[in-house]
Design a protein around this motif. Structure first.
Motif, short mmCIF file in Angstrom:
data_model
loop_
_atom_site.label_atom_id
_atom_site.label_comp_id
_atom_site.label_asym_id
_atom_site.label_seq_id
_atom_site.Cartn_x
_atom_site.Cartn_y
_atom_site.Cartn_z
N MET A 1 0.82 -1.19 0.00
CA MET A 1 0.00 0.00 0.00
C MET A 1 0.87 1.26 0.00
O MET A 1 0.70 2.13 -0.82
CB MET A 1 -0.91 -0.03 1.22
CG MET A 1 -1.58 1.30 1.51
SD MET A 1 -2.72 1.26 2.89
CE MET A 1 -1.63 1.59 4.24
N LEU A 2 1.84 1.36 0.92
CA LEU A 2 2.66 2.56 1.00
C LEU A 2 3.62 2.67 -0.18
O LEU A 2 3.88 3.75 -0.68
CB LEU A 2 3.43 2.60 2.32
CG LEU A 2 2.57 2.77 3.57
CD1 LEU A 2 3.43 2.69 4.81
CD2 LEU A 2 1.81 4.06 3.53
N ALA A 3 4.16 1.53 -0.62
CA ALA A 3 5.08 1.57 -1.76
C ALA A 3 4.35 2.08 -3.00
O ALA A 3 4.88 2.91 -3.73
CB ALA A 3 5.67 0.19 -2.02
N ALA A 50 -2.64 10.57 5.67
CA ALA A 50 -2.97 9.73 6.82
C ALA A 50 -2.06 8.51 6.93
O ALA A 50 -1.75 8.06 8.03
CB ALA A 50 -4.43 9.28 6.74
N GLN A 51 -1.58 7.99 5.77
CA GLN A 51 -0.74 6.80 5.77
C GLN A 51 0.60 7.03 6.47
O GLN A 51 1.33 6.09 6.75
CB GLN A 51 -0.44 6.30 4.35
CG GLN A 51 -1.67 5.98 3.54
CD GLN A 51 -2.08 7.16 2.68
OE1 GLN A 51 -2.10 8.31 3.12
NE2 GLN A 51 -2.45 6.90 1.45
N LEU A 52 0.95 8.26 6.76
CA LEU A 52 2.21 8.56 7.43
C LEU A 52 2.11 8.47 8.95
O LEU A 52 3.04 8.83 9.67
CB LEU A 52 2.72 9.95 7.01
CG LEU A 52 3.17 10.07 5.56
CD1 LEU A 52 3.59 11.50 5.25
CD2 LEU A 52 4.30 9.10 5.26
N TYR A 53 1.01 7.91 9.46
CA TYR A 53 0.87 7.80 10.92
C TYR A 53 2.03 7.07 11.59
O TYR A 53 2.36 7.38 12.74
CB TYR A 53 -0.48 7.16 11.29
CG TYR A 53 -0.56 5.68 11.08
CD1 TYR A 53 -0.16 4.80 12.09
CD2 TYR A 53 -1.02 5.15 9.89
CE1 TYR A 53 -0.21 3.43 11.90
CE2 TYR A 53 -1.07 3.79 9.69
CZ TYR A 53 -0.67 2.94 10.70
OH TYR A 53 -0.72 1.59 10.51
N PRO A 54 2.75 6.09 10.94
CA PRO A 54 3.89 5.48 11.62
C PRO A 54 5.01 6.47 11.94
O PRO A 54 5.79 6.24 12.86
CB PRO A 54 4.37 4.41 10.64
CG PRO A 54 3.15 4.07 9.84
CD PRO A 54 2.45 5.40 9.68
N ALA A 111 11.27 4.22 6.58
CA ALA A 111 10.46 3.49 5.61
C ALA A 111 9.06 4.10 5.53
O ALA A 111 8.55 4.35 4.44
CB ALA A 111 10.39 2.01 5.98
N ALA A 112 8.45 4.35 6.68
CA ALA A 112 7.10 4.91 6.71
C ALA A 112 7.05 6.29 6.07
O ALA A 112 6.14 6.60 5.30
CB ALA A 112 6.60 4.99 8.15
N ALA A 113 8.03 7.12 6.35
CA ALA A 113 8.04 8.48 5.80
C ALA A 113 8.18 8.49 4.28
O ALA A 113 7.79 9.45 3.63
CB ALA A 113 9.18 9.28 6.41
N ALA A 117 6.75 -0.06 1.96
CA ALA A 117 5.88 -0.99 2.68
C ALA A 117 6.66 -2.02 3.49
O ALA A 117 6.26 -2.39 4.58
CB ALA A 117 4.95 -1.70 1.71
N ASP A 118 7.79 -2.51 2.99
CA ASP A 118 8.56 -3.52 3.70
C ASP A 118 9.36 -2.85 4.79
O ASP A 118 10.36 -2.21 4.54
CB ASP A 118 9.49 -4.26 2.74
CG ASP A 118 10.33 -5.31 3.45
OD1 ASP A 118 10.07 -5.58 4.65
OD2 ASP A 118 11.24 -5.86 2.82
N ARG A 119 8.92 -3.02 6.04
CA ARG A 119 9.60 -2.38 7.16
C ARG A 119 10.42 -3.39 7.95
O ARG A 119 10.68 -3.20 9.11
CB ARG A 119 8.57 -1.71 8.05
CG ARG A 119 7.86 -0.61 7.29
CD ARG A 119 7.22 0.36 8.23
NE ARG A 119 6.47 1.29 7.42
CZ ARG A 119 5.15 1.39 7.45
NH1 ARG A 119 4.45 0.65 8.24
NH2 ARG A 119 4.55 2.26 6.68
#
Length: 151
Positions: A1-3, A50-54, A111-113, A117-119
């Motif tokens: 999703m994030l990638a 919103a996906q940057l919540y991590p 990774a989140a920023a 996706a692979d953290r």
């Protein structure tokens, strides 16, 4: 999703020359959570996504996997997202985290920023196909400041 959101085809490989956001923890803001706020909503408000919540949950040691829940009254660190790093050959997310935070385990925040996706940090150490531009500490070491080369 994030990638996919950041147009990264393979989350384990980052192109040399790509610009990565490195969340800043040194000069941060603080925020006291009020009723009705969620990590999703705070990330959307602070960073536009919103996906940057991590980026909020990692430095605040929030382990609850539900981004819709955050304790009312809790004071949160608000990391900055305005430092960019250009990837160079040999970089890994773990090496970047070690260079910038003194803790390789904080790679997941980078990774989140950057919508990676692979953290997992890629056990092979090849999470990225590149290495960062030198930090001031690295430049000092390379200039012969009494430390050997890092790898």
């Amino acid at each position: 999703m994030l990638a996919a959101a950041n147009r990264i085809a393979d989350p384990n490989v980052i192109q040399v020359g790509r610009s990565l956001l490195i969340p800043e923890l040194g000069d941060v803001g603080h925020h006291t959570v009020v009723a009705g706020e969620t990590l999703w909503e705070l990330a959307r408000r602070w960073y536009g996504e919103a996906q940057l919540y991590p980026v909020i949950s990692f430095p605040n040691h929030i382990t609850d996997p539900d981004p819709d829940h955050v304790e009312v009254g809790r004071v949160l660190i608000r990391p900055g997202l305005n430092y960019r790093h250009t990837v160079v050959p040999g970089d890994t997310l773990r090496a970047l985290a070690e260079d910038h935070y003194g803790n390789a385990e904080m790679f997941a925040m980078i990774a989140a920023a950057n919508h990676i996706a692979d953290r997992t940090g890629s056990p092979s150490g090849r999470c990225c196909s590149s290495r960062t531009s030198p930090t001031s500490d690295q430049r000092a070491r390379e200039a012969g400041a009494g430390h050997g080369a890092t790898g």
